[in-house]
Motif scaffolding. Structure first.
Motif, mmCIF file in Angstrom:
data_model
loop_
_atom_site.group_PDB
_atom_site.id
_atom_site.type_symbol
_atom_site.label_atom_id
_atom_site.label_comp_id
_atom_site.label_asym_id
_atom_site.label_seq_id
_atom_site.Cartn_x
_atom_site.Cartn_y
_atom_site.Cartn_z
ATOM 1 N N SER A 44 -4.287 -12.623 -9.339
ATOM 2 C CA SER A 44 -2.954 -12.014 -9.359
ATOM 3 C C SER A 44 -2.188 -12.652 -10.509
ATOM 4 O O SER A 44 -2.225 -13.869 -10.689
ATOM 5 N N ARG B 165 0.813 -1.204 0.000
ATOM 6 C CA ARG B 165 0.000 0.000 0.000
ATOM 7 C C ARG B 165 0.850 1.259 0.000
ATOM 8 O O ARG B 165 0.385 2.319 -0.427
ATOM 9 N N ARG C 193 -2.637 -7.078 -9.735
ATOM 10 C CA ARG C 193 -3.474 -7.593 -8.644
ATOM 11 C C ARG C 193 -4.818 -6.880 -8.714
ATOM 12 O O ARG C 193 -4.872 -5.649 -8.692
ATOM 13 N N SER C 194 -5.878 -7.661 -8.805
ATOM 14 C CA SER C 194 -7.206 -7.047 -8.856
ATOM 15 C C SER C 194 -7.679 -6.724 -7.448
ATOM 16 O O SER C 194 -7.440 -7.483 -6.504
ATOM 17 N N THR C 195 -8.342 -5.572 -7.305
ATOM 18 C CA THR C 195 -8.948 -5.204 -6.024
ATOM 19 C C THR C 195 -10.466 -5.337 -6.082
ATOM 20 O O THR C 195 -11.116 -5.443 -5.038
ATOM 21 N N GLY D 227 -7.657 -2.593 -10.171
ATOM 22 C CA GLY D 227 -6.509 -3.225 -9.531
ATOM 23 C C GLY D 227 -5.278 -2.367 -9.579
ATOM 24 O O GLY D 227 -5.338 -1.163 -9.858
ATOM 25 N N PRO E 273 -11.302 -12.331 -7.775
ATOM 26 C CA PRO E 273 -10.033 -11.597 -7.845
ATOM 27 C C PRO E 273 -8.908 -12.506 -8.329
ATOM 28 O O PRO E 273 -9.014 -13.735 -8.276
#
Length: 510
Positions: free
Chosen positions: A234, A167, A252-254, A271, A232
């Motif tokens: 990755s 993050r 990476r999908s959120t 993502g 989701p």
């Protein structure tokens, strides 16, 4: 090699060169545990290591060895497989289980290839046969193991960083519709991928058009599958930068929303894209070092097993040739025996330790020396060479003769593969923690998909590839040679660090 040598004046304030047993990051001298039941051999190894600056612990059996590993935590273990009590194989397996990051070098009188292979399966990092005829080879093996351990630790730290601090990293935030058209991307697209957000958003089909061609079907299937399953995901793949260079990224999908046909709502994937190029670089570097160390562990035994039958065949062929001078078959056998003998010698010469004589030297002088040496052959090829190196560059602590050989090998690629009429650029930059030598050239033929393969030895049937020798010399100098494909050519980079531990960081940051 010319007898000339770039030896600049030696300033008195240059930093000292680090000895083999220099203090590691944990604040104490590098500690080596020698496990050997023969006291004469054990004491001779211990004395040599102590002279090299290492702290040495001795153990005469497996129980003492395991206790020393648990209580004193050495940095490297030298293990004889023929120790009494617990077998050496069992001790090796236990050490690998309890301390998987501890380098264990098997020092054994067993000279069979099968024993070496079994030792590697049980967790050995390297394999040396007794008697040890060249203690410098032992020292080189210990240093290689310590370097591989540092690389593994850095790689593990980076994996933890990517998983725990994602993050806080500058990442590309994106949104795609079910036609895989980009609908949103943040400003990090510029710094991470090299494309401006406006370029990415306004060009139809930008996302898939800039996925590396060999990865496109896999990427399309993964994104389409995510829409269908509404789950989701990755995915790691390569995306092309504006310079045409593939960049390793992880998507990476959120959030994933499947298309809603009844309401006319398109699908959407939101993502992030994370730059993995530094992690991939270190992984490749670790793989290269392990390949070279495995080759070094087995080459002496292979050369010994090959040399005897080759000599026998050659002697038999000479006898036949004397008796039947017109027999072409005997000449063919002699030619092939000579070729095999030359190949065996090249293998052993490639892996032999190199004597390094470090002293303050100027990389600008090294580059000028290399340019003078290559002027005539490049002129015959029709390639011009331009040198960019400031005379104000600070001196580096290294061996100027070996550095010159490395740089000549790098720029010499233009002699064989340069495009007539093109320009090859040889330059040097100061990066603070070290200096970076770069050779940029245009090539006549398409490059292999993985340009790093040109650094590995014995990639063809003619023996070591030219850059493999430069790569090996660079490693002996605690430097690092890296190859990268450019849109119409090749970029070779040589990192010359102030601190050898920073060598991977210098190139990874580039």
């Amino acid at each position: 090699m010319s007898s000339q040598s770039p030896h600049p004046p030696q300033p008195p304030q240059s930093p000292p060169f680090s000895p083999p047993g220099a203090t590691p990051s944990h604040g104490r001298p590098t500690c080596v545990l020698s496990v050997e039941d023969d006291p004469v051999i054990r004491q001779s190894i211990a004395a040599w290591l102590a002279d090299e600056g290492y702290e040495v612990i001795e153990a005469e059996d497996g129980i003492a060895a395991l206790r020393a590993v648990r209580e004193q935590r050495p940095d490297v273990v030298l293990l004889d497989l023929g120790i009494p009590g617990i077998s050496g194989d069992a001790v090796l397996e236990r050490m690998a289980q309890e301390s998987p990051d501890l380098p264990v070098v098997v020092v054994s009188g067993r000279a069979e290839i099968g024993d070496a292979i079994n030792a590697f399966k049980l967790g050995a990092w390297d394999y040396i046969t007794k008697p040890i005829l060249n203690m410098n080879m032992l020292g080189l093996t210990v240093r290689n193991c310590l370097e591989r351990r540092r690389l593994r630790e850095r790689l593990a730290a980076m994996e933890s960083r990517y998983s725990g601090l994602v993050r806080n990293l500058p990442v590309v935030v994106f949104s795609l519709d079910d036609a895989l058209e980009l609908t949103f991307v943040n400003e990090a697209c510029r710094s991470v991928l090299g494309w401006t957000p406006e370029q990415a958003l306004l060009e139809p089909g930008w996302f898939m058009d800039n996925v590396f061609h060999e990865d496109r079907e896999r990427v399309r299937a993964a994104f389409s599958g995510a829409f269908a399953a509404n789950t989701p995901f990755s995915l790691e793949f390569r995306i092309i930068t504006p310079r045409g260079v593939p960049l390793f990224v992880q998507a990476r999908s959120t959030a994933v929303a499947s298309p809603d046909l009844t309401r006319g709502m398109p699908g959407r994937i939101e993502g992030v894209l994370i730059d993995l190029s530094r992690r991939v670089f270190l992984e490749r570097l670790l793989v290269q070092r392990e390949k070279l160390n495995t080759l070094g562990a087995l080459v002496d035994e292979i050369a010994h097993e090959f040399r005897n039958p080759v000599f026998a065949l050659a002697g038999f062929a000479r006898t036949l040739h004397r008796k039947f001078p017109d027999a072409r078959e005997a000449e063919v056998v002699l030619e092939e025996a000579a070729r095999l003998e030359a190949l065996i010698n090249r293998v052993q010469q490639y892996l032999a330790p190199v004597d390094v004589v470090p002293r303050p030297c100027s990389l600008a002088a090294v580059l000028d020396f290399a340019a003078d040496l290559l002027h005539a052959p490049l002129q015959r090829k029709g390639v011009t060479l331009r040198v960019e190196a400031s005379a104000d560059l600070p001196p580096v602590q290294s061996d100027p003769d070996l550095l010159a050989q490395v740089v000549v090998g790098m720029a010499g690629v233009a002699v064989e593969h340069g495009v007539p009429g093109s320009e090859t650029v040889l330059r040097c930059r100061d990066l603070g923690r070290g200096q970076l030598v770069e050779v940029l050239l245009r090539t006549e033929s398409p490059l292999a998909h993985d340009a790093e393969l040109s650094l590995m030895p014995f990639g063809d049937q003619q023996g070591p590839q030219p850059l493999a020798v430069s790569y090996k010399l660079a490693r002996d100098l605690s430097c690092l040679l890296h190859v990268r494909r450019e849109p119409d050519g090749l970029l070779l980079m040589l990192a010359v660090p102030v601190d050898p531990n920073d060598v991977a960081d210098l190139l990874a940051e580039e």
